[in-house]
Design an enzyme around this catalytic site. Structure first.
Site, PDB file in Angstrom:
ATOM      1  N   GLY A   1      38.129  35.710  36.760  1.00 67.49           N
ATOM      2  CA  GLY A   1      39.430  35.646  36.110  1.00 67.49           C
ATOM      3  C   GLY A   1      40.029  34.249  36.058  1.00 67.49           C
ATOM      4  O   GLY A   1      41.212  34.092  35.766  1.00 67.49           O
TER       5      GLY A   1
ATOM      6  N   ASN B   1      34.236  45.789  33.152  1.00 68.85           N
ATOM      7  CA  ASN B   1      35.172  46.217  34.204  1.00 68.85           C
ATOM      8  C   ASN B   1      36.577  46.013  33.663  1.00 68.85           C
ATOM      9  O   ASN B   1      37.070  44.885  33.595  1.00 68.85           O
ATOM     10  CB  ASN B   1      34.914  45.360  35.458  1.00 68.85           C
ATOM     11  CG  ASN B   1      35.953  45.596  36.550  1.00 68.85           C
ATOM     12  OD1 ASN B   1      36.767  46.520  36.461  1.00 68.85           O
ATOM     13  ND2 ASN B   1      35.914  44.765  37.569  1.00 68.85           N
TER      14      ASN B   1
ATOM     15  N   LYS C   1      39.319  46.848  34.927  1.00 71.67           N
ATOM     16  CA  LYS C   1      40.329  46.673  35.982  1.00 71.67           C
ATOM     17  C   LYS C   1      41.533  47.597  35.719  1.00 71.67           C
ATOM     18  O   LYS C   1      41.356  48.653  35.113  1.00 71.67           O
ATOM     19  CB  LYS C   1      40.722  45.196  36.107  1.00 71.67           C
ATOM     20  CG  LYS C   1      39.460  44.330  36.284  1.00 71.67           C
ATOM     21  CD  LYS C   1      39.721  42.975  36.835  1.00 71.67           C
ATOM     22  CE  LYS C   1      38.390  42.246  36.989  1.00 71.67           C
ATOM     23  NZ  LYS C   1      38.520  40.913  37.563  1.00 71.67           N
TER      24      LYS C   1
ATOM     25  N   SER D   1      34.065  35.261  34.681  1.00 66.92           N
ATOM     26  CA  SER D   1      34.387  34.570  33.430  1.00 66.92           C
ATOM     27  C   SER D   1      33.217  34.510  32.450  1.00 66.92           C
ATOM     28  O   SER D   1      33.007  33.494  31.785  1.00 66.92           O
ATOM     29  CB  SER D   1      34.937  33.168  33.726  1.00 66.92           C
ATOM     30  OG  SER D   1      36.131  33.265  34.496  1.00 66.92           O
TER      31      SER D   1
ATOM     32  N   GLU E   1      38.005  42.002  44.554  1.00 65.68           N
ATOM     33  CA  GLU E   1      39.425  42.398  44.577  1.00 65.68           C
ATOM     34  C   GLU E   1      39.655  43.560  45.543  1.00 65.68           C
ATOM     35  O   GLU E   1      40.704  43.642  46.195  1.00 65.68           O
ATOM     36  CB  GLU E   1      39.897  42.731  43.148  1.00 65.68           C
ATOM     37  CG  GLU E   1      40.041  41.456  42.323  1.00 65.68           C
ATOM     38  CD  GLU E   1      39.858  41.622  40.823  1.00 65.68           C
ATOM     39  OE1 GLU E   1      39.909  42.753  40.312  1.00 65.68           O
ATOM     40  OE2 GLU E   1      39.644  40.589  40.158  1.00 65.68           O
TER      41      GLU E   1
ATOM     42  N   HIS F   1      33.801  45.251  44.961  1.00 69.64           N
ATOM     43  CA  HIS F   1      34.346  44.165  44.142  1.00 69.64           C
ATOM     44  C   HIS F   1      35.236  43.276  45.020  1.00 69.64           C
ATOM     45  O   HIS F   1      35.929  43.780  45.914  1.00 69.64           O
ATOM     46  CB  HIS F   1      35.145  44.751  42.979  1.00 69.64           C
ATOM     47  CG  HIS F   1      35.534  43.711  41.970  1.00 69.64           C
ATOM     48  ND1 HIS F   1      36.587  42.851  42.176  1.00 69.64           N
ATOM     49  CD2 HIS F   1      34.981  43.366  40.785  1.00 69.64           C
ATOM     50  CE1 HIS F   1      36.676  42.025  41.138  1.00 69.64           C
ATOM     51  NE2 HIS F   1      35.708  42.311  40.284  1.00 69.64           N
TER      52      HIS F   1
ATOM     53  N   GLU G   1      29.103  37.769  41.999  1.00 70.83           N
ATOM     54  CA  GLU G   1      30.393  37.371  41.431  1.00 70.83           C
ATOM     55  C   GLU G   1      31.053  36.330  42.330  1.00 70.83           C
ATOM     56  O   GLU G   1      31.763  36.700  43.292  1.00 70.83           O
ATOM     57  CB  GLU G   1      31.309  38.585  41.303  1.00 70.83           C
ATOM     58  CG  GLU G   1      30.768  39.663  40.378  1.00 70.83           C
ATOM     59  CD  GLU G   1      31.891  40.399  39.687  1.00 70.83           C
ATOM     60  OE1 GLU G   1      31.851  40.495  38.453  1.00 70.83           O
ATOM     61  OE2 GLU G   1      32.831  40.856  40.359  1.00 70.83           O
TER      62      GLU G   1
HETATM   63  P1  PGA Z   1      36.258  38.174  34.699  1.00 77.01           P
HETATM   64  O1  PGA Z   1      36.089  39.299  35.828  1.00 77.01           O
HETATM   65  O2  PGA Z   1      35.123  38.356  33.715  1.00 77.01           O
HETATM   66  O3  PGA Z   1      37.589  38.424  34.096  1.00 77.01           O
HETATM   67  O4  PGA Z   1      36.159  36.851  35.409  1.00 77.01           O
HETATM   68  C1  PGA Z   1      34.827  39.654  36.325  1.00 77.01           C
HETATM   69  C2  PGA Z   1      34.942  40.732  37.365  1.00 77.01           C
HETATM   70  O5  PGA Z   1      35.894  40.711  38.155  1.00 77.01           O
HETATM   71  O6  PGA Z   1      34.090  41.628  37.421  1.00 77.01           O
END
Ligand code: PGA
Length: 250
Positions: free
Chosen positions: A173, A9, A11, A212, A97, A95, A167
């Protein structure tokens, strides 16, 4: 035997030049494998480039979001059929976010899940709890409710052509990863929720871990029986790291 899946992803990151370089590097590192499927989800504007560059590569691609509507006066939206037209196989829905920054609720997420499948895109349904919910012991029930909200609209059979990504919000993140035990517990719970409605669908459902995931923690996560791959944010922008995660999933 479920085939592993690793999804990058990206982003809202990248530039034309940067994407060209990253795709070249990814093609150098990754070859199609029988044991794992690999896909990337770039920002919409890079999909034409990705679909050209990866056409012969065995790597697949998808989007990070989609509209719940098919067509019409919806300024700024992108439909499932448009994504299919650019060769997408997958789309991420729900997601955290999108849920927290753009106000998407369970009803929007369910509608997007249905819209994706109507264009034969495989939705990657994201679920996960906040730190506060985990600390208060509500994580399992919360995740169950997020799944049931989609089952209620799409039906349990729809999960035969879907992927779920667990997640935990506190791990996205942040550099904090759920321990393999924490992740396995929630993955087994998700599979159990689905199994109580349709055991066959639960057996074949791929449940990815996200939050992460890095080259150095992927193997211990993938060693668990209910972790079928990963949804990778930050590390998917570094070709060598993403490739190492993909290899760990094979
Ligand atoms: P990250 O993000 O691996 O940077 O923690 C995962 C995600 O949001 O899908």
């Amino acid at each position: 035997m479920r085939r592993s899946l690793v999804v990058g992803n990206w982003k809202m990151m990248g530039s034309r030049a940067g994407v060209t370089k990253l795709l070249e590097e990814l093609k150098g590192y990754l070859v199609a494998s029988d044991r794992a499927s690999i896909a990337i989800c770039p920002p919409y504007v890079f999909l034409p480039q990705v679909s050209e560059d990866l056409r012969e590569s065995g790597l697949r691609w998808g989007s990070q979001n989609l509209s719940q509507y098919d067509e019409g006066a919806f300024t700024g939206e992108v439909s499932a059929s448009m994504l299919k037209d650019f060769g997408c196989d997958y789309t991420i829905v729900g997601h955290s976010e999108r849920r927290s920054l753009f106000g998407e609720g369970d009803a929007d997420v369910a509608a997007k899940f249905v819209a994706a499948q109507s264009a034969r895109l495989t939705p990657i349904l994201c679920v996960g709890e906040s730190l506060q919910q985990r600390d208060s012991g509500d994580a399992l029930e919360w995740v169950k409710q997020q799944i049931i909200a989609v089952v209620d609209v799409a039906g349990i059979d729809a999960f035969a052509d879907a992927v779920v990504a667990y997640e935990p919000i506190w791990a996205i993140g942040t550099g904090k990863t759920a321990t393999p035990e924490q992740a396995q517990q929630v993955h087994a719970h998700i599979r159990g929720v689905i199994a109580s409605l349709h055991p066959g669908v639960a057996d074949s459902l791929r449940i990815l871990y996200g939050g992460s995931v890095k080259a150095d923690n992927a193997s211990e996560l993938f060693a668990n029986p209910d972790i079928d791959g990963a949804l990778v944010g930050g590390a998917s922008l570094i070709a060598a790291d993403f490739a190492a995660i993909c290899r760990a999933a094979e």
